[in-house]
Design a protein around this motif. Structure first.
Motif: not given
Length: 386
Positions: A101-103, A148-153
């Motif tokens: 998600g971050f990338d 965490g994945r949702a936040l890193l988006s």
């Protein structure tokens, strides 16, 4: 001004189900969409995400996402979505799931992220899980990684669709403090779908009550919980969620001393720093009323209040709505028998003493520091204006 809030209004039919619902939410804190299963909560969330297209309007912080001919597709809406089940990539480690998600969010973006990888790991306690496979995680751990994945988006809005419903009671207690920490540390609006009132009492600032595809009421959580016109008053477990501030700890027995609208309340609780805001839960069934202040009693907490309203609660009981102090303070309720009501000749406008048989912190220490724009005396949080 619309730049400080979310404005949502949708209407349409999905098979035999009709939705005609509108509400507003601030651009900070947790707004809970609450109601029974099948009332339209998840449909509302999917409309906000752009996953379901119905006629309507959606403005987020002054940006129009849907209105007339405007409809931003889901991939153009800066949202994080946390589902009931943590849908993680089984072939990627926890690190790989988070970075996915971050990338994607940082691709072609200038400047630093609003929330970084290390911050998310610290916030959600993911450091020791970082190299594990999702197959080797508990249900609570998987949901923390999904969050965490949702936040890193890098979302502007976080949507959570009953994120705790698939967890057992032990896993819920494990993950709830992380949700509270998220709430306290991030200035991010969160829309939480839930049918669990205990979960809402612990996490939400505002409440949107949904019934049969329509919004029955919306407002600051304690205003709705203590409104005798709403169904909460008639339920045996009804409670008030009030804001208080820690004064210190009693030297003799270690009880935590709180300031509640200028009156002192003692509770058993863990370590909390003096001056910290906390949420205090007081069940209506744990409140009794007296016309005179008791002088010798095992009940430690006695609060001066004024009767605001009296509502029926079955054949033998009533719920008495109370305003702290002279009636203008935060609200709570007392569930008493009709016999007691008649014996004391209680009526609206009378001053009474509310004896609190049980009071507890509704959230972990370090509850978020949030206040409604109107400075309303019954809001869940009332410290300094952000």
């Amino acid at each position: 001004m619309s730049g400080d809030r979310i404005e949502a209004a949708f209407r349409g039919k999905l098979g035999t189900f009709s939705l005609d619902a509108a509400f507003q939410a601030p651009m900070r804190g947790v707004t809970a969409l609450f109601g029974p299963s099948g009332c339209g909560k998840t449909t509302l969330l999917r409309c906000i995400a752009g996953l379901q297209r119905l006629e309507g309007r959606l403005s987020v912080g002054g940006e129009i996402w849907q209105d007339g001919g405007t409809f931003l597709p889901p991939h153009r809406r800066p949202i994080g979505y946390v589902f009931q089940e943590a849908s993680l990539f089984a072939h990627r480690s926890v690190r790989g799931n988070l970075l996915y998600g971050f990338d994607r969010a940082m691709r072609g973006r200038d400047g630093p992220p609003a929330i970084g990888f290390d911050e998310v790991c610290d916030l959600l306690g993911l450091e020791r899980l970082i190299d594990r496979s999702p197959r080797h995680l508990s249900g609570g751990e998987r949901q923390r990684v999904s969050l965490g994945r949702a936040l890193l988006s890098q979302p502007r809005l976080l949507l959570m669709d009953e994120p705790l419903s698939a967890l057992d009671a032990m896993a819920k207690q494990e993950i709830l403090p992380y949700f509270e920490r998220l709430h306290a540390r991030l200035a991010l609006p969160i829309l939480l779908v839930s049918h669990d009132i205990a979960e809402v009492e612990r996490l939400a600032d505002r409440l949107v009550l949904v019934r049969g595809g329509r919004v029955e009421a919306e407002g600051w959580i304690n205003d709705l919980l203590t409104d005798p016109r709403l169904p909460f008053a008639g339920t045996r477990g009804t409670a008030a969620v009030l804001s208080a501030r820690v004064l210190g700890r009693e030297a003799g027995d270690g009880l935590l001393r709180l300031d509640l609208d200028g009156q002192t309340v003692l509770v058993a609780a863990g370590a909390v720093a003096p001056g910290a805001p906390v949420r205090l839960r007081i069940a209506a069934a744990d409140v009794s009323l007296a016309l005179d202040r008791p002088s010798r009693s095992t009940i430690l907490n006695v609060l001066h209040a004024r009767i605001l309203a009296i509502a029926e609660a079955g054949e033998t009981e009533v719920v008495v709505g109370l305003g702290l102090g002279g009636g203008g303070g935060q609200r709570l309720q007392a569930r008493i028998t009709r016999r007691s009501l008649a014996a004391l000749e209680l009526a609206a406008g009378m001053d009474v003493f509310a004896q609190i048989k049980g009071a507890s912190l509704a959230a972990a220490p370090g509850a978020p520091n949030l206040e409604c724009n109107e400075g309303h005396p019954s809001c869940a949080y009332r410290p300094e204006t952000p």
